[in-house]
Every structure is written in C-alpha cells, then in structure tokens.
Write a protein that holds these residues in place. Structure first.
Motif, mmCIF file in Angstrom:
data_model
loop_
_atom_site.group_PDB
_atom_site.id
_atom_site.type_symbol
_atom_site.label_atom_id
_atom_site.label_comp_id
_atom_site.label_asym_id
_atom_site.label_seq_id
_atom_site.Cartn_x
_atom_site.Cartn_y
_atom_site.Cartn_z
ATOM 1 N N TYR A 243 -99.238 -80.632 10.544
ATOM 2 C CA TYR A 243 -99.053 -80.659 11.990
ATOM 3 C C TYR A 243 -97.700 -80.076 12.391
ATOM 4 O O TYR A 243 -97.561 -79.428 13.426
ATOM 5 C CB TYR A 243 -99.183 -82.088 12.532
ATOM 6 C CG TYR A 243 -99.342 -82.083 14.028
ATOM 7 C CD1 TYR A 243 -100.607 -81.963 14.598
ATOM 8 C CD2 TYR A 243 -98.238 -82.128 14.872
ATOM 9 C CE1 TYR A 243 -100.762 -81.896 15.966
ATOM 10 C CE2 TYR A 243 -98.380 -82.064 16.245
ATOM 11 C CZ TYR A 243 -99.643 -81.953 16.785
ATOM 12 O OH TYR A 243 -99.807 -81.871 18.139
ATOM 13 N N HIS B 60 -96.889 -76.815 14.245
ATOM 14 C CA HIS B 60 -97.030 -76.632 15.692
ATOM 15 C C HIS B 60 -95.725 -76.860 16.463
ATOM 16 O O HIS B 60 -95.246 -75.941 17.133
ATOM 17 C CB HIS B 60 -98.186 -77.505 16.217
ATOM 18 C CG HIS B 60 -98.280 -77.553 17.709
ATOM 19 N ND1 HIS B 60 -98.550 -76.441 18.470
ATOM 20 C CD2 HIS B 60 -98.128 -78.581 18.578
ATOM 21 C CE1 HIS B 60 -98.563 -76.784 19.751
ATOM 22 N NE2 HIS B 60 -98.314 -78.074 19.849
ATOM 23 N N HIS C 30 -92.224 -82.762 21.416
ATOM 24 C CA HIS C 30 -93.106 -82.852 22.584
ATOM 25 C C HIS C 30 -94.387 -83.644 22.345
ATOM 26 O O HIS C 30 -94.926 -84.228 23.262
ATOM 27 C CB HIS C 30 -93.414 -81.463 23.163
ATOM 28 C CG HIS C 30 -94.436 -80.675 22.401
ATOM 29 N ND1 HIS C 30 -94.112 -79.864 21.337
ATOM 30 C CD2 HIS C 30 -95.779 -80.588 22.544
ATOM 31 C CE1 HIS C 30 -95.213 -79.304 20.869
ATOM 32 N NE2 HIS C 30 -96.240 -79.724 21.573
ATOM 33 N N ASP C 31 -94.882 -83.673 21.114
ATOM 34 C CA ASP C 31 -96.121 -84.410 20.853
ATOM 35 C C ASP C 31 -95.894 -85.773 20.206
ATOM 36 O O ASP C 31 -96.848 -86.485 19.917
ATOM 37 C CB ASP C 31 -97.042 -83.583 19.943
ATOM 38 C CG ASP C 31 -97.802 -82.511 20.725
ATOM 39 O OD1 ASP C 31 -98.069 -82.734 21.927
ATOM 40 O OD2 ASP C 31 -98.122 -81.464 20.138
ATOM 41 N N ASP D 187 -95.980 -74.508 24.318
ATOM 42 C CA ASP D 187 -96.988 -75.330 23.648
ATOM 43 C C ASP D 187 -98.357 -74.655 23.811
ATOM 44 O O ASP D 187 -99.118 -74.487 22.856
ATOM 45 C CB ASP D 187 -96.962 -76.719 24.315
ATOM 46 C CG ASP D 187 -97.979 -77.684 23.744
ATOM 47 O OD1 ASP D 187 -98.290 -77.576 22.544
ATOM 48 O OD2 ASP D 187 -98.455 -78.547 24.512
ATOM 49 N N ASN E 246 -100.969 -73.008 21.071
ATOM 50 C CA ASN E 246 -102.345 -73.522 20.972
ATOM 51 C C ASN E 246 -103.365 -72.401 21.188
ATOM 52 O O ASN E 246 -104.420 -72.393 20.561
ATOM 53 C CB ASN E 246 -102.577 -74.648 21.979
ATOM 54 C CG ASN E 246 -101.951 -75.956 21.506
ATOM 55 O OD1 ASN E 246 -101.752 -76.151 20.306
ATOM 56 N ND2 ASN E 246 -101.631 -76.833 22.445
#
Ligand code: MN
Length: 716
Positions: free
Chosen positions: A45, A48, A72-73, A139, A143
């Motif tokens: 992950y 990202h 951010h996530d 982001d 994506n």
C-alpha cells in the motif's frame, strides 16, 4: 518504484534539513501503519502515499503538504487517530489530514450532469485550505494511473467522477498538466473505443508530424534570434480528450482537428512587451488567419491563464496555432496555484507576491459561482465559500444553503408543503431539532406530518428568504382567513340587531356605498377590515340606515345583551357568532358569571376582558363588542384571590383544606408574612368553574376567624 530518497532529492533545494527530516518521519510513520496492506495491483500500500507525496514534491509544495501526502489515507484506512497525527506532526498537518479524511467521503453519487457543479463547490467549500485540494488531486491522479486494477464497474464510476469533478477542479486551480492527465486517463475508460481509435490515428501520422514539427520549430527559433529574442519552442499534439471534445462539439472529423497543430513559444524574458514583439515576428513570417488572434495577456482567462494565441498559414499551407508567453506565464499555465506557492518560496519580494495574490483573487472573483472570496487568499489558507454550506439529499444530490441554514430551509427548498408540514429532520440518520444548523457534508432527511403547520417561532430558525417568506405568508393567510370569518360573523350579528340580513345586503348595490366610504374594493376587503378591527360593524350599519333607526342603538344593544345566547360556542357566545378565535385576557382573568366585553384584536380574533377591566378604557371603543358567556360544558378558568389574615400556625393548612373540600385546584400560591403587624397575605391562583363557585370560596374563607379580608385580584 519511487523511493523516499527520490523525494528528499526533489525537496532538498527548497526545503530546510529540519523539514526534510519531518518528511522522512512521515514516510516511516506511513510505512508502519500501512504495513501489511496491499493495493489491488499487489504492490504494498505504501507505494500509493509515496507516489502522492512525490507528485507534491514535484510541484514544489511545502513540507506540511508533502507530509499530508504520506498521511492522507492513515486516518481513513488504518487505526491511526487525528490526535496521533497532531502529536507527531503538529497542528498544521493534522488540520490538512482531517480535511482530507472529510473530503474523501464525498462521492459523486448523482447521475445528473447539472449536479456536478454543486459537487465541485462542495469539494471547494470543504477544502478549507487549498493544500487539502492539492493533495486530493494528486491522490486522484495516482489512483487514475493505477485504475486498471479496479473491477470494470468501479473503473467507469471513478472515471466519470474524475471527469466531472476532479479535472474541472484542476482546471479551476489553473493546473493544466493535471487537468490534461486526468481527462485523458478518464477518457480511456469512459470511451475506450474512441480513445483507441484516436491513439491509433495519432500514432499513424506521427512520423510525418514530427518532421513538420521540427521544420516549424527551426524556422521560428532562427527568426526570433534575428530579433534578439531568446525562446524555447515546443510543438506537440493536443491531448486526446481535447481532440475528441473538439470533434464532438464542432462536428469535425479527425483530419480537420488534427491538422491544426499547436506550438508554444516560451520567452526567456519576463517582459510582457517581448510577447508582442514575438507575435509581430510570427505575423511577419506567416500570414495570420483572420479572427483567430486572442490576447489573454490583456484579458486573462478566468483561471488566470495568460498568453497570446494566433493561427497562421504555416509552411506547405498548413494551419498552425501558435501560443506565445513568458516563462512565468507558462509556469502558471501548467501549474496554476501550485506555481504560486513556489513563487512565494523563491521570491520573497512583497510586490510580486501581492500582485499574484491580487490576480488569484480576481480570478476567483471573476467566476460568478465563487461568491465570497473576500478574505480568502490571505496567506493561501482559504476558506472558500465561507458563507455557504453544502449538504446531501437522500438521493445523493448536493444542495447549497447560506451558512446558519436549518432543516426548515432545506424543507422549504423541496416544496412549500414539505416546509409547512415539517416536524423535524434526520441528519446522517440521527434526529435533530428544527433549529439544528446544517454542516458541510450532512445528509438531510425531512420528517413531515400532514396537517402540521408553521408557527411564528419558525422565523427564528429559517434563514433563506424563500423559507421565511413562505412561513410569513402562511401566518398571514391564516390570520386573514380567520379575520374574514370573524368580520362576517360580526357584520351578520350587527345587521340582525336591526332586523336586516347581511347576506342580501352584500349582494345588493347598496354595498357600494360602503366601499366608496371606506375606499374598499371588494366584499372580502370589507370583511377583513371588520375582522381586523379596523372598521366597526356599527359604523357600517349606521351608514346604511336612516338616523332615527340607529338613534336608539345603545338602548337596543343593552336589550340585546340581556337576551339569552342563541348559539353554542366554546364558553363564549357573541349572540350569533360561532367559532371565532377567542382568547381570555391575562390582565383580568374573566370567569363565567362575570360581565364581559370583547375586544377585536388585529388579526388575532377577540380577546375577552371583564367589564371592570381597567384596560378597557384604553381601547378604541369601536373595536369593543358585546359578548356573553354560553357554557355548555364545564371547564375551569384561572382566577386570582388574595386572603389577608392574622398570621398563625397552621393557617395555610386551614385555607387549603377549605379549598379542597370545595374541590378547587390551586395552581399557584404565594404567602407573604408581615411580622410588624402579625399579618399574612396569601395570593392564590385557583381553577374555578364560574363566579358562583368563586363566591362560595370567598364566603367560606370569610367564616374563618383569623381571616381579615378576601378579595379577587387580577393577573395574579
Ligand atoms: Mn489515497
């Protein structure tokens, strides 16, 4: 794959070693909390947030923004709390991450095109700091770059959201590269056939095109050199989505669109006048196509884009579009608001900064939907739309309201009936009171009940002019309807006393006399005037009848008063009047058996006072009317009583035992003892059925030895 060292390389020439260290710390934090998570691509992950942070570093954004890219996530997808972020990275970063977590919940639920702008505005409103939006956009770019790994349904959904929501936002911030990349990536998924066809044709003609491009670039550079203009010439294909859009919108075929080649001439100078010099060089070289010159330097585009555009007939008779701009204009065109950030870092010159901010403000002001950007650009922390709030409907549409709006405003925005019958609301599935203030991102459902209606209190909560005027309107109509009924009743009664029928008079020509006298236009106006108490029924009759008949008016009124009431009304009869709005005056507490008098209050029916009430003298006598009691069912009425007695033990018990033996309820009691004369003053508020019962109480009290006096008091 990107590494943390790459990011530190990107930032080292503009961030301090301390800032670099914090970025590294954010990287380690992100790696720790995302550990074990994998993306659909099978990659860890962490790739990202790393790519997102990398993009933000390429845009040369500040340390807090890059750190937020790493984090951010974390709050959304791991056990991390905002508190941890605050402790580890400070208030600024926590604020950004919190904002990012909030806007990640906005999903483009609506299928309706017209909703897209509302979603964009909601997104802007919730990005209370523009850096939140920049991270969100980065982001989305990553994506989109990795969208292949999503299932097809999801791909379409995300692509549509990207083209409707994110690409236009990138454009609004002036970040061209992002807009272009987001559009082309989304286009690939939304219309893959058209995309592949375009890609094939572009590739086919690319060799020929490359040759031509080289030729044109060479000519331009050589010519500019002759005039001491240092330039970079850049010639490339328009991006796929813009070719496609142009073909669709202008019904052109591929060759027609593709023939139009675009070149950029970027001047080393930062003088605007160099652009115009370069333009004249180009126009001397090739013949301009009339009507194709555009001066976006004198008149910048809404997103602050500045350039000169012209189209000329180039070598081999080909149409060629040429854009001319300075380096600074170019950076703005490509990176928009992000370039502004860099200017701030690099050039502390006050003037330059102020100028940029002014431009940015102008750009945002010039977009009509951005209504209140007043303070917003001060140091780039901007709360966009500070005066508006955006909420979701249960269908996932977005509606905007002024700040401070409540469920009532929302209800009236749906339909007047929904507003009028609103009894409450659910926000994010929880019931809230009507005074609740809507917050950005709330999901609102209205609870209504048929038969329910507005109250005056609602005006305290409703802020939109629509809701307020609907509520006022309802109250006014309601009062008017009741006043019409009352006016009619009063006139019928007055006519009857003179053995006339108001009904037949209303149909006759004689009524015009009344209209003329009082400057009225219709029967309804007459009824309202009487019902509001502006016009007395007695005056109306006097105007119609010869003087002799009305002379004995007062005497006949007296007689009338004595007559037993003829109709049933709840407690009050107005000899012939039924079902009017009746209220009992608080100043004198009339009870059945009292002589009473009615006062026509403006729009609120009739208030009943006792005939002795001192306030009556203050009233306009034309608005007083005769009323009598007409009790069919027994109710209790409040009345005040003062008992003065010698202060002795057990007194209160004695008094209250008398009251209860007479089956009378005490709703309030106040006892004041006066030690100097050994007296006690007891004020009671009693509920009695009528004057007889009250008199019985008084008589019973007076029998007590310790009682000095008993009297009725008003307004106790
Ligand atoms: Mn993300």
């Amino acid at each position: 794959m990107l590494r943390i060292t790459d990011i530190l390389d990107k930032t080292q020439d503009y961030l301090s070693p301390e800032e670099q260290e914090r970025i590294e710390k954010a990287y380690i934090f992100s790696a720790t909390v995302h550990q074990g998570q994998v993306r659909l691509s099978g990659e860890p992950y962490l790739t990202h947030p790393m790519e997102v942070a990398g993009m933000l570093a390429d845009m040369k954004l500040d340390a807090a923004t890059i750190i937020s890219g790493f984090l951010h996530d974390t709050v959304e997808d791991t056990l991390t709390t905002i508190e941890q972020v605050r402790v580890g990275f400070g208030k600024d970063v926590a604020f950004l991450v919190e904002g990012l977590t909030k806007i990640s919940k906005i999903t483009f639920g609506s299928q309706e095109e017209r909703q897209a702008e509302n979603f964009r505005k909601m997104m802007l409103a919730m990005s209370s700091d523009i850096r939140i939006l920049l991270v969100r956009l980065a982001d989305r770019v990553h994506n989109m770059r990795t969208l292949d790994f999503q299932p097809p349904g999801r791909q379409l959904y995300i692509a549509k959201e990207t083209i409707e929501l994110y690409a236009p936002l990138a454009n609004r911030l002036g970040i061209n590269w992002m807009k272009v990349e987001l559009e082309d990536l989304a286009f690939q998924y939304l219309n893959s056939e058209a995309y592949l066809e375009l890609a094939r044709r572009v590739a086919q003609s690319s060799e020929k095109r490359d040759q031509y491009t080289e030729e044109v670039r060479g000519i331009i550079r050589a010519e500019m050199e002759k005039f001491d203009l240092n330039v970079e010439v850049d010639g490339r294909a328009k991006h796929f989505f813009s070719i496609y859009k142009k073909m669709e919108e202008q019904h052109l075929n591929f060759d027609e669109v593709y023939d139009l080649m675009a070149f950029r001439v970027i001047l080393d100078s930062d003088q605007e006048k160099s652009c115009y010099e370069a333009l004249s060089v180009v126009h001397a070289l090739w013949k301009p196509v009339p009507g194709r010159f555009k001066d976006y330097i004198a008149m910048p585009k809404a997103n602050n884009y500045r350039s000169l555009h012209t189209t000329v007939i180039g070598p081999h008779g080909q149409r060629v579009e040429i854009q001319i701009r300075t380096r600074a204009m170019h950076e703005w065109a490509e990176e928009g608001i992000a370039a502004h950030w860099r200017y701030k870092e690099k050039r502390p010159s006050q003037n330059d900064d102020a100028e940029q901010i002014k431009r940015l403000r102008e750009l945002l002001e010039s977009q009509q939907e951005l209504k209140n950007p007043r303070e917003f650009m001060s140091n780039l922390k901007m709360a966009l739309f500070p005066d508006e709030v955006y909420v979701f409907t249960p269908n996932g549409d977005v509606k905007s309201f002024p700040k401070g709006a409540t469920p009532l405003d929302y209800a009236y925005s749906i339909h007047t009936d929904v507003g009028n019958q609103c009894i409450g609301a659910k926000i994010n599935r929880n019931i809230v009171p009507l005074k609740y203030q809507l917050q950005n991102g709330d999901m609102v459902e209205i609870i209504s009940q048929s038969g329910h209606h507005p109250s005056k209190d609602w005006l305290k909560y409703a802020v939109t002019s629509r809701a307020r005027s609907k509520i006022k309107n309802w109250i006014k109509t309601e009062e008017r309807t009741k006043s019409i009924d009352l006016g009619k009743d009063l006139l019928e009664k007055e006519f009857k006393r003179h053995h006339l029928k108001f009904g037949s008079f209303a149909k006759s020509d004689e009524i015009k006399k009344i209209f003329e006298e009082y400057k009225l236009n219709s029967l309804e106006e007459l009824l309202v005037s009487v019902g509001y108490g502006k016009l007395s029924p007695r005056h109306v009759v006097r105007l119609l009848l010869p003087e002799e008949v009305t002379k004995g008016d007062d005497a006949s009124a007296e007689k009338q008063k004595r007559k037993p009431p003829s109709t049933a009304a709840p407690g009050i009869s107005l000899t012939g009047i039924e079902d009017v709005m009746v209220r009992y005056a608080k100043c004198c507490d009339p009870i059945p058996g009292d002589e009473i008098i009615g006062f026509i209050s403006r729009g609120r029916g009739i208030t009943i006072h006792t005939a002795q009430c001192p306030h009556i003298q203050e009233f306009d006598s034309d608005r007083l009317i005769d009323v009598q009691w007409n009790i069919k069912e027994k109710h209790s009425y409040p009345v005040g009583m003062r008992v003065v007695c010698r202060d002795k033990k057990g007194l209160v018990a004695e008094l209250s035992s008398i009251l209860s033996s007479l089956d009378i309820n005490i709703s309030h009691a106040e006892i004041d003892t006066r030690p100097h004369d050994m007296q006690a003053i007891c004020d009671f508020k009693l509920d009695v059925i009528d004057l007889n019962q009250f008199n019985a109480v008084v008589a019973a009290m007076k029998k007590l030895k310790s009682v000095i006096s008993v009297e009725r008091i008003a307004g106790a």
